[in-house]
Design an enzyme around this catalytic site. Sequence first.
Site, PDB file in Angstrom:
ATOM      1  N   ARG A  50      27.093  29.023  64.927  1.00 10.84           N
ATOM      2  CA  ARG A  50      26.964  30.285  64.798  1.00 10.84           C
ATOM      3  C   ARG A  50      27.290  31.108  66.162  1.00 10.84           C
ATOM      4  O   ARG A  50      27.650  32.115  66.204  1.00 10.84           O
ATOM      5  CB  ARG A  50      25.697  30.849  63.918  1.00 10.84           C
ATOM      6  CG  ARG A  50      25.468  32.206  64.126  1.00 10.84           C
ATOM      7  CD  ARG A  50      24.388  32.530  63.007  1.00 10.84           C
ATOM      8  NE  ARG A  50      23.306  31.745  62.885  1.00 10.84           N
ATOM      9  CZ  ARG A  50      22.325  31.663  63.704  1.00 10.84           C
ATOM     10  NH1 ARG A  50      22.340  32.216  64.886  1.00 10.84           N
ATOM     11  NH2 ARG A  50      21.285  31.036  63.548  1.00 10.84           N
ATOM     12  N   TYR A 102      38.793  53.122  54.011  1.00 10.39           N
ATOM     13  CA  TYR A 102      38.600  52.455  52.950  1.00 10.39           C
ATOM     14  C   TYR A 102      37.177  52.211  52.244  1.00 10.39           C
ATOM     15  O   TYR A 102      36.198  52.524  52.724  1.00 10.39           O
ATOM     16  CB  TYR A 102      38.837  50.755  53.591  1.00 10.39           C
ATOM     17  CG  TYR A 102      38.262  49.560  52.506  1.00 10.39           C
ATOM     18  CD1 TYR A 102      38.945  49.352  51.394  1.00 10.39           C
ATOM     19  CD2 TYR A 102      37.517  48.855  52.959  1.00 10.39           C
ATOM     20  CE1 TYR A 102      38.569  48.510  50.501  1.00 10.39           C
ATOM     21  CE2 TYR A 102      37.024  47.732  51.898  1.00 10.39           C
ATOM     22  CZ  TYR A 102      37.832  47.605  50.810  1.00 10.39           C
ATOM     23  OH  TYR A 102      37.212  46.581  49.921  1.00 10.39           O
ATOM     24  N   ASP A 174      39.853  51.668  63.216  1.00 11.65           N
ATOM     25  CA  ASP A 174      40.210  50.421  62.498  1.00 11.65           C
ATOM     26  C   ASP A 174      41.694  50.380  62.404  1.00 11.65           C
ATOM     27  O   ASP A 174      42.502  51.400  61.613  1.00 11.65           O
ATOM     28  CB  ASP A 174      39.330  50.655  61.057  1.00 11.65           C
ATOM     29  CG  ASP A 174      39.834  49.472  59.778  1.00 11.65           C
ATOM     30  OD1 ASP A 174      40.743  48.934  60.027  1.00 11.65           O
ATOM     31  OD2 ASP A 174      39.167  49.664  59.083  1.00 11.65           O
ATOM     32  N   LYS A 199      44.175  40.924  56.132  1.00 18.35           N
ATOM     33  CA  LYS A 199      45.339  41.505  55.977  1.00 18.35           C
ATOM     34  C   LYS A 199      46.404  41.147  56.884  1.00 18.35           C
ATOM     35  O   LYS A 199      46.854  39.834  56.731  1.00 18.35           O
ATOM     36  CB  LYS A 199      45.283  43.251  56.234  1.00 18.35           C
ATOM     37  CG  LYS A 199      44.060  43.626  55.381  1.00 18.35           C
ATOM     38  CD  LYS A 199      44.106  43.478  53.921  1.00 18.35           C
ATOM     39  CE  LYS A 199      42.783  43.959  53.238  1.00 18.35           C
ATOM     40  NZ  LYS A 199      41.420  43.548  53.704  1.00 18.35           N
TER      41      LYS A 199
HETATM   42  O1  P1T Z   1      38.154  43.026  52.936  1.00 18.66           O
HETATM   43  P1  P1T Z   1      37.412  42.953  54.286  1.00 18.66           P
HETATM   44  O2  P1T Z   1      37.907  41.742  55.086  1.00 18.66           O
HETATM   45  O3  P1T Z   1      36.108  42.802  54.292  1.00 18.66           O
HETATM   46  O4  P1T Z   1      37.946  44.239  55.104  1.00 18.66           O
HETATM   47  C1  P1T Z   1      37.527  45.448  54.797  1.00 18.66           C
HETATM   48  C2  P1T Z   1      38.653  46.579  55.168  1.00 18.66           C
HETATM   49  C3  P1T Z   1      38.363  47.164  56.302  1.00 18.66           C
HETATM   50  N1  P1T Z   1      39.355  48.197  56.732  1.00 18.66           N
HETATM   51  C4  P1T Z   1      40.252  48.629  55.938  1.00 18.66           C
HETATM   52  C5  P1T Z   1      41.358  49.404  56.459  1.00 18.66           C
HETATM   53  C6  P1T Z   1      40.732  48.039  54.882  1.00 18.66           C
HETATM   54  O5  P1T Z   1      41.801  47.979  54.036  1.00 18.66           O
HETATM   55  C7  P1T Z   1      39.726  46.902  54.420  1.00 18.66           C
HETATM   56  C8  P1T Z   1      39.729  46.060  53.120  1.00 18.66           C
HETATM   57  N2  P1T Z   1      40.990  46.804  52.178  1.00 18.66           N
HETATM   58  C9  P1T Z   1      41.304  46.186  51.018  1.00 18.66           C
HETATM   59  C10 P1T Z   1      40.731  45.155  50.418  1.00 18.66           C
HETATM   60  C11 P1T Z   1      42.108  47.172  50.394  1.00 18.66           C
HETATM   61  O6  P1T Z   1      42.668  46.533  49.156  1.00 18.66           O
HETATM   62  O7  P1T Z   1      42.213  48.143  50.593  1.00 18.66           O
END
Ligand code: P1T
Length: 385
Positions: A50, A102, A174, A199
């Site tokens: 960790r 988001y 972000d 992503k």
């Molecule tokens: O899903 P995760 O890896 O926890 O990421 C969160 C997140 C953070 N910032 C942005 C701009 C995001 O689009 C997301 C996650 N978004 C999706 C799952 C979506 O379909 O928009």
Amino acid sequence: MNDRTQLDTLAVHAGFKADPITGAVNPPVYFTSTYIQEEPGKHTGYEYARTQHPTREVLEKAVAELEGGTDGIAFASGCAATSTLIQLLKSGDHVVSFDDVYGGTRRIFEQIYTSLGIDFTFADLSNSDNFDAACTEKTRMLWIETPTNPMLKLADIRELSKRAKERGILVVVDNTFLSPYLQNPLSLGADIVLHSTTKYLNGHSDSVGGIVVTSNPELADRLRFLQNAIGAVPGPMDCYLVHRGLKTLALRMQRHTENAMQLASYLEAHPKVDTLWYPWLESHPQMALAREQTRGGGGMITMTLKGDLENARRFLCAVSIFALAESLGGVESLIEHPAIMTHASVPAKERAQLGISDTLVRLSVGVESVTDLRNDLDQALAAAY
Ligand code: P1T
């Protein structure tokens, strides 16, 4: 700022040269939770997985290099990264956030940290003056997502960072929607950049992860402390997958952008499309900023359809190459309905204010043949009315 030529090469080589023992050109995936110590406290620099992990370090170094920062700190998801960043704050602190973020980010802010005494103001940061109006003497953090999810609004990172710095406010951006290939917030004045690696960085829809990058040594130390203390860390295989994905980041982002630009132009002229947002099109109200701040429009398109929810539903059920699914940024094209899917946790009143209507559809344009994608959308639009 890294330029495209540098990024083309960096994407392939960042974070890892060759394994010093075997010469392997790819990083080893260390499946271990702990490391042997010669005597108590005498170890190789690795104590517990960790706390330190060599495969994770490769990913952290690579993304830090791509973002032009010094330190990368990886997490188990984008949301884990977001949540850990808010732990930089204390009860009584205030955050100004872009209103259109988001849905899961907004949920963390409103449904978790508000009850722990942190206040959030959601403002339309496409106008930088709204930031000044939202600040209080307790504001400690500015949370920018640009382009926003799902309305593809932009914030002027350079201008907002300048204003935030005058007030001693930390700036987080972000950068998930564009990736470091198309936008580098640190070079525009941000303190921290965040990605959902789920992503574009990974790019193949086969892992969930998050990462933050900074060049501020105190922030990096504190974030490493929080990474270890809170423990929302990614596993070694996920780190390997994201690092492998990075090698084609440049190629993928070029293709996502070319395909999305063509589809956006086509869809904008389609009689069944009401309004369409794509940052690099003339019709986008912030196109000038997009062209100044970013190196391309990326793969995301948002649009409203003519008609009602039933037309949108029929359209979404009629696509065959596009997959009806949450998420974005993978090689395959995805399509979704924000009000019912990714932004369902945003209260209906706020969704309405943001423009997340029943006919709003979001596309994550993949790297397939643009002709096939266009034909798919064409037949689905025909089937929807
Ligand atoms: O899903 P995760 O890896 O926890 O990421 C969160 C997140 C953070 N910032 C942005 C701009 C995001 O689009 C997301 C996650 N978004 C999706 C799952 C979506 O379909 O928009």
